[in-house]
Design a protein around this motif. Structure first.
Motif, PDB file in Angstrom:
ATOM      1  N   ARG A  96      29.143  58.097  35.732  1.00 13.77           N
ATOM      2  CA  ARG A  96      29.243  59.240  36.631  1.00 13.77           C
ATOM      3  C   ARG A  96      28.287  60.321  36.163  1.00 13.77           C
ATOM      4  O   ARG A  96      28.040  60.461  34.963  1.00 13.77           O
ATOM      5  CB  ARG A  96      30.676  59.778  36.626  1.00 13.77           C
ATOM      6  N   LEU A  97      27.776  61.076  37.112  1.00 10.77           N
ATOM      7  CA  LEU A  97      26.926  62.202  36.747  1.00 10.77           C
ATOM      8  C   LEU A  97      27.128  63.315  37.768  1.00 10.77           C
ATOM      9  O   LEU A  97      27.699  63.086  38.831  1.00 10.77           O
ATOM     10  CB  LEU A  97      25.458  61.773  36.679  1.00 10.77           C
TER      11      LEU A  97
ATOM     12  N   GLU B 161      31.646  60.128  44.166  1.00 13.94           N
ATOM     13  CA  GLU B 161      32.811  59.449  43.596  1.00 13.94           C
ATOM     14  C   GLU B 161      34.003  59.525  44.545  1.00 13.94           C
ATOM     15  O   GLU B 161      34.731  58.549  44.721  1.00 13.94           O
ATOM     16  CB  GLU B 161      33.171  60.073  42.241  1.00 13.94           C
ATOM     17  N   ASP B 162      34.188  60.706  45.184  1.00  8.01           N
ATOM     18  CA  ASP B 162      35.292  60.884  46.132  1.00  8.01           C
ATOM     19  C   ASP B 162      35.311  59.792  47.190  1.00  8.01           C
ATOM     20  O   ASP B 162      36.370  59.349  47.622  1.00  8.01           O
ATOM     21  CB  ASP B 162      35.139  62.217  46.888  1.00  8.01           C
ATOM     22  N   VAL B 163      34.129  59.408  47.640  1.00  8.26           N
ATOM     23  CA  VAL B 163      34.038  58.434  48.724  1.00  8.26           C
ATOM     24  C   VAL B 163      34.409  57.039  48.206  1.00  8.26           C
ATOM     25  O   VAL B 163      35.137  56.291  48.860  1.00  8.26           O
ATOM     26  CB  VAL B 163      32.628  58.448  49.352  1.00  8.26           C
ATOM     27  N   LEU B 164      33.928  56.687  46.999  1.00  5.27           N
ATOM     28  CA  LEU B 164      34.295  55.386  46.421  1.00  5.27           C
ATOM     29  C   LEU B 164      35.803  55.318  46.171  1.00  5.27           C
ATOM     30  O   LEU B 164      36.442  54.302  46.431  1.00  5.27           O
ATOM     31  CB  LEU B 164      33.545  55.150  45.106  1.00  5.27           C
ATOM     32  N   VAL B 165      36.360  56.442  45.693  1.00  2.00           N
ATOM     33  CA  VAL B 165      37.797  56.479  45.406  1.00  2.00           C
ATOM     34  C   VAL B 165      38.607  56.306  46.688  1.00  2.00           C
ATOM     35  O   VAL B 165      39.710  55.770  46.678  1.00  2.00           O
ATOM     36  CB  VAL B 165      38.167  57.789  44.673  1.00  2.00           C
TER      37      VAL B 165
ATOM     38  N   THR C 150      22.134  50.129  50.448  1.00  2.00           N
ATOM     39  CA  THR C 150      22.840  51.424  50.380  1.00  2.00           C
ATOM     40  C   THR C 150      22.418  52.136  49.098  1.00  2.00           C
ATOM     41  O   THR C 150      21.818  51.510  48.218  1.00  2.00           O
ATOM     42  CB  THR C 150      24.378  51.217  50.364  1.00  2.00           C
ATOM     43  N   PRO C 151      22.716  53.439  48.988  1.00  2.00           N
ATOM     44  CA  PRO C 151      22.284  54.159  47.787  1.00  2.00           C
ATOM     45  C   PRO C 151      22.912  53.582  46.512  1.00  2.00           C
ATOM     46  O   PRO C 151      24.064  53.146  46.537  1.00  2.00           O
ATOM     47  CB  PRO C 151      22.793  55.588  48.008  1.00  2.00           C
ATOM     48  N   THR C 152      22.152  53.624  45.431  1.00  2.00           N
ATOM     49  CA  THR C 152      22.672  53.175  44.131  1.00  2.00           C
ATOM     50  C   THR C 152      23.812  54.074  43.691  1.00  2.00           C
ATOM     51  O   THR C 152      24.763  53.626  43.065  1.00  2.00           O
ATOM     52  CB  THR C 152      21.549  53.245  43.076  1.00  2.00           C
ATOM     53  N   MET C 153      23.715  55.366  44.007  1.00  2.00           N
ATOM     54  CA  MET C 153      24.793  56.284  43.632  1.00  2.00           C
ATOM     55  C   MET C 153      25.450  56.848  44.878  1.00  2.00           C
ATOM     56  O   MET C 153      24.805  57.070  45.897  1.00  2.00           O
ATOM     57  CB  MET C 153      24.262  57.388  42.734  1.00  2.00           C
ATOM     58  N   GLU C 154      26.769  57.000  44.774  1.00  2.00           N
ATOM     59  CA  GLU C 154      27.542  57.537  45.897  1.00  2.00           C
ATOM     60  C   GLU C 154      28.410  58.669  45.373  1.00  2.00           C
ATOM     61  O   GLU C 154      28.638  58.784  44.166  1.00  2.00           O
ATOM     62  CB  GLU C 154      28.448  56.437  46.474  1.00  2.00           C
TER      63      GLU C 154
ATOM     64  N   LEU D 202      28.770  62.208  41.143  1.00  2.00           N
ATOM     65  CA  LEU D 202      28.193  60.986  41.708  1.00  2.00           C
ATOM     66  C   LEU D 202      28.593  59.827  40.805  1.00  2.00           C
ATOM     67  O   LEU D 202      28.766  59.997  39.605  1.00  2.00           O
ATOM     68  CB  LEU D 202      26.669  61.073  41.751  1.00  2.00           C
ATOM     69  N   ALA D 203      28.740  58.638  41.392  1.00  2.00           N
ATOM     70  CA  ALA D 203      29.059  57.449  40.589  1.00  2.00           C
ATOM     71  C   ALA D 203      28.069  56.354  40.929  1.00  2.00           C
ATOM     72  O   ALA D 203      27.681  56.190  42.093  1.00  2.00           O
ATOM     73  CB  ALA D 203      30.477  56.978  40.867  1.00  2.00           C
ATOM     74  N   LEU D 204      27.622  55.622  39.910  1.00  2.00           N
ATOM     75  CA  LEU D 204      26.810  54.438  40.167  1.00  2.00           C
ATOM     76  C   LEU D 204      27.738  53.361  40.711  1.00  2.00           C
ATOM     77  O   LEU D 204      28.797  53.112  40.136  1.00  2.00           O
ATOM     78  CB  LEU D 204      26.140  53.937  38.883  1.00  2.00           C
ATOM     79  N   ARG D 205      27.339  52.714  41.785  1.00  2.00           N
ATOM     80  CA  ARG D 205      28.227  51.728  42.412  1.00  2.00           C
ATOM     81  C   ARG D 205      28.492  50.574  41.443  1.00  2.00           C
ATOM     82  O   ARG D 205      27.616  50.165  40.675  1.00  2.00           O
ATOM     83  CB  ARG D 205      27.590  51.193  43.687  1.00  2.00           C
ATOM     84  N   SER D 206      29.739  50.051  41.488  1.00  2.00           N
ATOM     85  CA  SER D 206      30.087  48.927  40.622  1.00  2.00           C
ATOM     86  C   SER D 206      30.137  47.628  41.413  1.00  2.00           C
ATOM     87  O   SER D 206      30.235  46.557  40.848  1.00  2.00           O
ATOM     88  CB  SER D 206      31.439  49.167  39.969  1.00  2.00           C
TER      89      SER D 206
END
Lengths: 341, 213
Positions: free
Chosen positions: A73-74, A57-61, A51-55, A82-86
């Protein structure tokens, strides 16, 4: 070519703390370890995904209020965050809910991916780290949990860590126990907080303040200290009686099944185990090797997570920290060489 | 016979009583009591490792030792370290306090006029958290030596420090204004050892529990 030092290598061109360059000798061993893990996952029918390295942020939240602890985040060119996945659990939940909405469960995915988290200084923590893991989606407890534990122990063997053990607890057990005893949630919160800080001294003080009878007080103070083989479950019921029976029943179900798969001795039941990510709902795991003081992996059940992406399915998985497993391999080799195993 | 458990022991205020405790649970402390320069003292069941109090959580968290004995003050200051706190050992009892010059309303006045107080301490994180939690602003100044000097010399308006009898505070014309916490010696464990060596650790914990004051 390792060990060669010149002026230029001594800090004029630094890389961020908690990241590292990997040179051929180490890379060869890491690659070998990663391949052994992936082969094991695939042998059990888990298909590799990326999956993408960055997603967004809304979707991760959507999956976890704290975006599973994402630290970086960027903004993209449209001003979206966008957030880098943790970790890979939320991205794979998203993937399963969107790309496999019509597929017949259970779904079995595995991955070998980098994830990103903030580091605290001087702790050997990595900002960028490699995880190898699986997600089993659409298989309920206890069957799904037992399957995941079986793959996990096979992966530890394939990774050359036969002495590694899996700590197994239950995310909701203590909350259910407090509820069973009629403790109002607000009064129970400080107890749960002490538990999550592993502060058993404060836990006992907080429990004493609840005004429960002597047996219940002893049950709450003793349970988090119980860890070991399946006998731990018997012992918990001995200590706590009827209060404990329902909260511990899910663990007891898993316990019965581990022997059938021949992995009972790889699992340490731990009634005080807690994990800090919000999405866990049932069984939770931590992975240990005696040669290393740090946890080398973790996971558990997150039966509510897929529903948060509109696709209610029970799920379970784990992630192993590949670099830490590699350190554990080296420590195991050293322990063997020194005759300590 | 499996490997002995490694136990980190702070050399410092807690050292004497910790040795007494170890002796009560059957650890031979003769060599530890001699003025040996050694840092590690191998034993059959327990290998004792001596170090500064503030280093104990570091060694325990990393798994370089399985168990450690140090003060609650140290654990509070390093609260982000992941260790299991297993037992309150009861000795080394003292209080973490906020103290200012005796009789003065000095700190209150300053807080009103300047919006913040200056606090000198060896526990910068405990101090910062305490003032933050109580909704006040503080400028925390970390010092390494005698903290009492700070308000006397005008470096700070008050201090956050440990006090057992209150005598040092009194001698320096300081008085306790707030009590942050009661501190005692604690037994802590590494997270992995706590699981992988649960039998050995529980045996020690039980014996210490019976032998603790």
């Amino acid at each position: 070519v390792g060990g060669l030092r010149s002026q230029a290598s001594q800090g004029n061109y630094p890389i961020p703390a908690g990241t590292r360059d990997i040179l051929p000798e180490e890379m060869r061993e890491l690659r070998q370890l990663s391949s052994a893990l992936l082969e094991t996952f695939q042998r059990f029918g888990y298909g590799e995904v990326s999956t993408p390295t960055m997603e967004y942020e809304d979707v991760l939240v959507q999956g976890d209020e704290r975006a599973a602890g994402a630290s970086y985040r960027l903004f993209d060119e449209h001003g979206q965050v966008l957030a880098l996945r943790s970790d890979m659990t939320i991205p794979i939940a998203r993937l399963a809910a969107t790309r496999f909405a019509d597929a017949e469960p259970p779904l079995r995915f595995c991955y070998l991916s980098h994830a990103y988290r903030a580091v605290r200084p001087q702790r050997g923590q990595q900002r960028e780290f490699l995880q190898a893991g699986i997600e089993l989606i659409g298989a309920d407890a206890p069957d799904g949990t037992v399957e995941v534990l079986e793959v996990l122990t096979a992966a530890l063997d394939a990774g050359g860590l036969p002495r590694a053990r899996v700590g197994l607890g239950h995310a909701g057990m203590f909350t259910a126990l407090l509820q069973e005893m009629g403790v109002p949630p607000a009064d129970g919160r400080p107890v749960l907080e002490a538990l999550s800080r592993h502060d058993l001294v404060e836990l006992e003080q907080r429990v004493a303040a609840l005004g429960l009878d002597e047996r219940r007080r002893r049950t709450l103070a003793t349970l988090p200290q119980l860890r070991g083989g399946a006998e731990v479950i018997e012992r918990a019921i001995e200590v706590g009686g009827d209060d404990v029976r329902a909260p511990i029943s899910r663990l007891a179900e898993v316990s019965g099944r581990l022997g059938e798969r021949g992995i009972a001795e790889r699992v340490i039941f731990d009634l005080g185990l807690v994990r800090d990510l919000g999405y866990y709902t049932g069984a939770i795991f931590e992975v240990y090797d005696p040669a290393l003081g740090h946890v080398i992996g973790g996971g558990g059940r997150y039966d509510g997570l897929l529903a948060r992406f509109g696709h209610p399915l029970p799920a379970c998985g784990f992630a192993l920290y590949v670099e830490r497993m590699h350190v554990a391999q080296a420590e195991e080799d050293r322990a063997r060489a020194e005759g300590r195993t | 016979m499996s490997e002995p458990l490694r136990l980190a022991v702070s050399r410092g205020a807690l050292f004497g009583e910790t040795l007494d405790l170890l002796e009560r649970i059957g650890v031979d402390t003769a060599v530890l009591r001699s003025d040996s320069r050694s840092l590690m003292f191998p034993g059959g069941e327990v290998t004792v490792v001596t170090m500064r109090p503030g280093d104990v959580p570091t060694y325990v968290e990393a798994g370089a030792v399985d168990l450690g004995i140090t003060g609650k003050d140290v654990l509070m200051e390093q609260h982000e370290r992941v260790v299991y706190e297993l037992l309150d050992l009861g000795y080394g009892r003292c209080r973490m306090v906020v103290a200012t010059r005796a009789g003065s309303r000095f700190a209150d006045d300053l807080e009103r006029r300047l919006g913040a107080v200056r606090i000198a301490t060896k526990y910068p994180r405990v101090a910062a958290r305490w003032f933050e939690q109580s909704g006040r602003q503080a400028e925390v100044i970390e010092v390494k030596g005698s903290v009492e000097l700070a308000p006397l010399s005008g470096l700070a308006d008050g201090i956050v420090d440990l006090t057992a009898t209150g005598r040092t505070l009194e001698e320096n014309d300081l008085e306790v204004r707030e009590v942050i916490a009661e501190c005692t010696a604690r037994l802590v464990a590494n997270r992995v050892a706590h699981k992988m060596r649960h039998d050995a650790i529980d045996r020690i914990v039980k014996r210490i529990g019976n032998g603790a004051a």
